[in-house]
Design a protein around this motif. Sequence first.
Motif, PDB file in Angstrom:
ATOM      1  N   ASP A 111      -0.292   8.317  -6.555  1.00  0.00           N
ATOM      2  CA  ASP A 111      -1.596   8.834  -6.181  1.00  0.00           C
ATOM      3  C   ASP A 111      -1.420   9.944  -5.156  1.00  0.00           C
ATOM      4  O   ASP A 111      -1.352   9.715  -3.964  1.00  0.00           O
TER       5      ASP A 111
ATOM      6  N   TYR B 118      -5.735  -2.887  -8.384  1.00  0.00           N
ATOM      7  CA  TYR B 118      -5.175  -1.579  -8.004  1.00  0.00           C
ATOM      8  C   TYR B 118      -5.382  -0.556  -9.111  1.00  0.00           C
ATOM      9  O   TYR B 118      -5.767   0.574  -8.864  1.00  0.00           O
TER      10      TYR B 118
ATOM     11  N   PHE C 285       0.829  -1.202   0.000  1.00  0.00           N
ATOM     12  CA  PHE C 285       0.000   0.000   0.000  1.00  0.00           C
ATOM     13  C   PHE C 285       0.863   1.252   0.000  1.00  0.00           C
ATOM     14  O   PHE C 285       0.649   2.172  -0.787  1.00  0.00           O
TER      15      PHE C 285
ATOM     16  N   GLU D 197      -9.632   4.828   0.162  1.00  0.00           N
ATOM     17  CA  GLU D 197      -8.676   4.181  -0.738  1.00  0.00           C
ATOM     18  C   GLU D 197      -8.090   2.924  -0.086  1.00  0.00           C
ATOM     19  O   GLU D 197      -7.979   1.875  -0.732  1.00  0.00           O
ATOM     20  N   PHE D 198      -7.743   3.030   1.192  1.00  0.00           N
ATOM     21  CA  PHE D 198      -7.169   1.886   1.901  1.00  0.00           C
ATOM     22  C   PHE D 198      -8.188   0.751   2.017  1.00  0.00           C
ATOM     23  O   PHE D 198      -7.835  -0.427   1.876  1.00  0.00           O
TER      24      PHE D 198
ATOM     25  N   ASN E 126       2.961   1.329  -3.483  1.00  0.00           N
ATOM     26  CA  ASN E 126       2.133   1.460  -4.680  1.00  0.00           C
ATOM     27  C   ASN E 126       1.388   2.783  -4.712  1.00  0.00           C
ATOM     28  O   ASN E 126       1.273   3.412  -5.754  1.00  0.00           O
ATOM     29  N   ARG E 127       0.915   3.219  -3.579  1.00  0.00           N
ATOM     30  CA  ARG E 127       0.184   4.491  -3.537  1.00  0.00           C
ATOM     31  C   ARG E 127       1.102   5.674  -3.862  1.00  0.00           C
ATOM     32  O   ARG E 127       0.752   6.555  -4.634  1.00  0.00           O
ATOM     33  N   ASN E 128       2.273   5.669  -3.256  1.00  0.00           N
ATOM     34  CA  ASN E 128       3.142   6.841  -3.363  1.00  0.00           C
ATOM     35  C   ASN E 128       4.128   6.802  -4.527  1.00  0.00           C
ATOM     36  O   ASN E 128       4.594   7.852  -4.955  1.00  0.00           O
TER      37      ASN E 128
ATOM     38  N   ILE F  71      -7.815   8.914   2.189  1.00  0.00           N
ATOM     39  CA  ILE F  71      -6.930   7.762   2.235  1.00  0.00           C
ATOM     40  C   ILE F  71      -7.623   6.550   2.865  1.00  0.00           C
ATOM     41  O   ILE F  71      -7.355   5.411   2.486  1.00  0.00           O
TER      42      ILE F  71
ATOM     43  N   PHE G  45      -8.271  -1.025  -1.191  1.00  0.00           N
ATOM     44  CA  PHE G  45      -7.017  -1.768  -1.274  1.00  0.00           C
ATOM     45  C   PHE G  45      -7.114  -3.077  -0.480  1.00  0.00           C
ATOM     46  O   PHE G  45      -6.729  -4.140  -0.952  1.00  0.00           O
TER      47      PHE G  45
ATOM     48  N   PHE H 101      -6.232   2.858  -7.302  1.00  0.00           N
ATOM     49  CA  PHE H 101      -5.413   4.022  -7.641  1.00  0.00           C
ATOM     50  C   PHE H 101      -5.712   4.527  -9.048  1.00  0.00           C
ATOM     51  O   PHE H 101      -4.823   4.788  -9.829  1.00  0.00           O
TER      52      PHE H 101
END
Length: 122
Positions: free
Chosen positions: A57, A116, A47, A67-68, A50-52, A64, A71, A121
Amino acid sequence: MLSRFSIVGVLNTLIDFVTFTIINSWFGINYTTSQISGYSFGVVNSFIFNRNWTFEDKDANKKIVHEFLKFIIINLISLIITIIFMRILIKRFNLNVYIAKIIVTFAAQITNFVGYKLLVFK
């Protein structure tokens, strides 16, 4: 993006596999519990990276937490798939636990990337 996902995937897989091995081999805990534990450690790393980094994203307006949760849902689906396939590979095909683990890891990677990209994302 796919190459970044692959790099993060390798790191997640290492975390997952090392955790799985320690719990399964060193502590003698069955492969299902070991899979859940190892996979969970990889998910946390996944997480964050991949998110950052993979999907970059950076939308400040997106919550968040929402989104989490998406995920986590994708990863729960992936985890269920890996447990079912591990059980089939080990029980029906008499594969070694670690060979089964490697095979199901590839199935998880495909499931995760699609989930994802399309749902988490976007």
